[in-house]
Design an enzyme around this catalytic site. Structure first.
Site, PDB file in Angstrom:
ATOM      1  N   ASP A 139       7.348 -12.627  80.704  1.00  0.00           N
ATOM      2  CA  ASP A 139       8.457 -11.941  81.366  1.00  0.00           C
ATOM      3  C   ASP A 139       8.091 -11.583  82.803  1.00  0.00           C
ATOM      4  O   ASP A 139       6.932 -11.308  83.109  1.00  0.00           O
ATOM      5  CB  ASP A 139       8.830 -10.663  80.605  1.00  0.00           C
ATOM      6  CG  ASP A 139       7.733  -9.599  80.662  1.00  0.00           C
ATOM      7  OD1 ASP A 139       7.824  -8.683  81.496  1.00  0.00           O
ATOM      8  OD2 ASP A 139       6.767  -9.700  79.874  1.00  0.00           O
ATOM      9  N   SER A 140       9.089 -11.638  83.678  1.00  0.00           N
ATOM     10  CA  SER A 140       8.962 -11.199  85.070  1.00  0.00           C
ATOM     11  C   SER A 140       7.804 -11.921  85.754  1.00  0.00           C
ATOM     12  O   SER A 140       7.772 -13.147  85.805  1.00  0.00           O
ATOM     13  CB  SER A 140       8.798  -9.677  85.101  1.00  0.00           C
ATOM     14  OG  SER A 140       9.020  -9.150  86.379  1.00  0.00           O
ATOM     15  N   ALA A 141       6.810 -11.188  86.267  1.00  0.00           N
ATOM     16  CA  ALA A 141       5.660 -11.846  86.884  1.00  0.00           C
ATOM     17  C   ALA A 141       4.912 -12.707  85.883  1.00  0.00           C
ATOM     18  O   ALA A 141       4.301 -13.717  86.247  1.00  0.00           O
ATOM     19  CB  ALA A 141       4.720 -10.801  87.481  1.00  0.00           C
ATOM     20  N   GLY A 143       6.335 -14.559  83.756  1.00  0.00           N
ATOM     21  CA  GLY A 143       7.027 -15.840  83.787  1.00  0.00           C
ATOM     22  C   GLY A 143       6.517 -16.726  84.909  1.00  0.00           C
ATOM     23  O   GLY A 143       6.363 -17.942  84.743  1.00  0.00           O
ATOM     24  N   PHE A 167      11.478 -14.757  80.290  1.00  0.00           N
ATOM     25  CA  PHE A 167      12.434 -13.659  80.329  1.00  0.00           C
ATOM     26  C   PHE A 167      12.442 -13.052  81.733  1.00  0.00           C
ATOM     27  O   PHE A 167      11.438 -12.503  82.188  1.00  0.00           O
ATOM     28  CB  PHE A 167      12.064 -12.591  79.293  1.00  0.00           C
ATOM     29  CG  PHE A 167      11.857 -13.149  77.912  1.00  0.00           C
ATOM     30  CD1 PHE A 167      12.863 -13.850  77.270  1.00  0.00           C
ATOM     31  CD2 PHE A 167      10.644 -12.983  77.251  1.00  0.00           C
ATOM     32  CE1 PHE A 167      12.681 -14.373  75.992  1.00  0.00           C
ATOM     33  CE2 PHE A 167      10.455 -13.494  75.980  1.00  0.00           C
ATOM     34  CZ  PHE A 167      11.471 -14.194  75.349  1.00  0.00           C
TER      35      PHE A 167
END
Length: 298
Positions: A139-141, A143, A167
């Site tokens: 998720d986020s970083a 990802g 995500f």
């Protein structure tokens, strides 16, 4: 309602916290308690320590030669495997597979490419432990780190993960795309400027045009099947859309879901957001649907 409350109470705090040692310490404690409240670990799950990370198994999960490598987010600076147990226990339960949630060195003490190197080390350890079918989620970083991992493996002519689930992934570390999106509608959680300051603690000495940070995929063929989910209210929806476009231009199988009315990594807010669980179920089905047949040891 969740977005409105977040915008009223969380966004002002997130924007006011300085990118200092004290600010980072406060942010880590604030996010850890928030995630624990919004998405506690799934009951009946088992958590065991691993090398630079932890093993997570859902209530009915047994062993096999397939695994999910999970890479947490929060700007390369704030979170941990522990804070993301709400996500990792549900991914394990949804896929029926053990999850290894890796820990990587955090900014500001550790800078690019330390986090990426730690993620690669975690992937290599899974191979050394006999796992030949590896799925990756982040998720986020996290990802961004997942995409970098897959791209580097392909460039080295190594076997990449079987599939990725991302995500609210970070794509543009300059936050130019996010800032453009923000001008249309403010993100409920944080401003683009504040998020850029946080990520800048990791990228401060790096060339932002590096292929490890600014993905183009010009030299990438055979990128793994990928599902990308983002919230329609978040600024990183712009990153999700552009990442999906870039992967599709490179010939990758990429599914994109921008869920209306949702915030950043809404899948982690299971206690408050009804859309979180079905989104996670779709992501898990995508991962297992792209898992290759059992690989026999030589």
């Amino acid at each position: 309602m969740a977005a409105a409350l977040t915008s009223a109470f969380v966004r002002p705090i997130a924007n006011a916290i300085p990118a200092s040692r004290a600010g980072i310490a406060f942010s880590r404690a604030f996010i850890a308690s928030s995630l624990w409240l919004a998405s506690p670990p799934l009951k009946g799950s088992r958590i065991e320590p691993g090398i630079r990370g932890e093993w997570v198994r859902g209530p009915e999960v047994t062993e096999g030669n397939a695994v999910v490598l999970y890479i947490h987010g929060s700007g390369y600076a704030l979170c941990s495997a522990r804070t993301h147990r709400g996500l990792t226990t549900r991914i394990s339960d949804g896929t029926g597979l053990p999850v290894f949630a890796c820990e990587y060195r955090l900014a500001p003490r550790h800078r690019f490419p330390n986090a990426a190197e730690d993620v690669r080390a975690a992937y290599d350890r899974l191979l050394d432990q006999g796992y030949r079918r590896i799925l990756v989620a982040g998720d986020s970083a996290g990802g961004h780190l997942a995409v970098d991992l897959a791209a580097q493996l392909i460039r080295e002519r190594r076997e990449p993960p079987a599939a990725l689930a991302l995500f609210s992934p970070l794509f543009d570390v300059t936050f130019s795309l996010a800032a453009q999106r923000e001008r249309m509608s403010p993100d409920p959680m944080i401003s683009a400027a504040a998020a850029a300051r946080l990520v800048g603690l990791y990228t401060v000495d790096a060339d932002l045009a590096s292929a490890r940070l600014r993905f183009t995929f010009d030299d990438i063929k055979g990128f793994p099947p990928t599902i990308i989910q983002a919230g329609g209210l978040e600024m990183l929806a712009a990153d999700a859309i552009e990442l999906a476009r870039a992967l599709r231009r490179a010939g990758a199988d990429c599914e994109l879901e921008v869920v209306p009315g949702q915030m950043h990594v809404f899948q982690a807010l299971t206690r408050f957001i009804p859309e979180a669980e079905p989104a996670m179920e779709r992501a898990c089905r995508f991962l297992t649907g792209n898992l290759p047949a059992i690989v026999r040891a030589a």
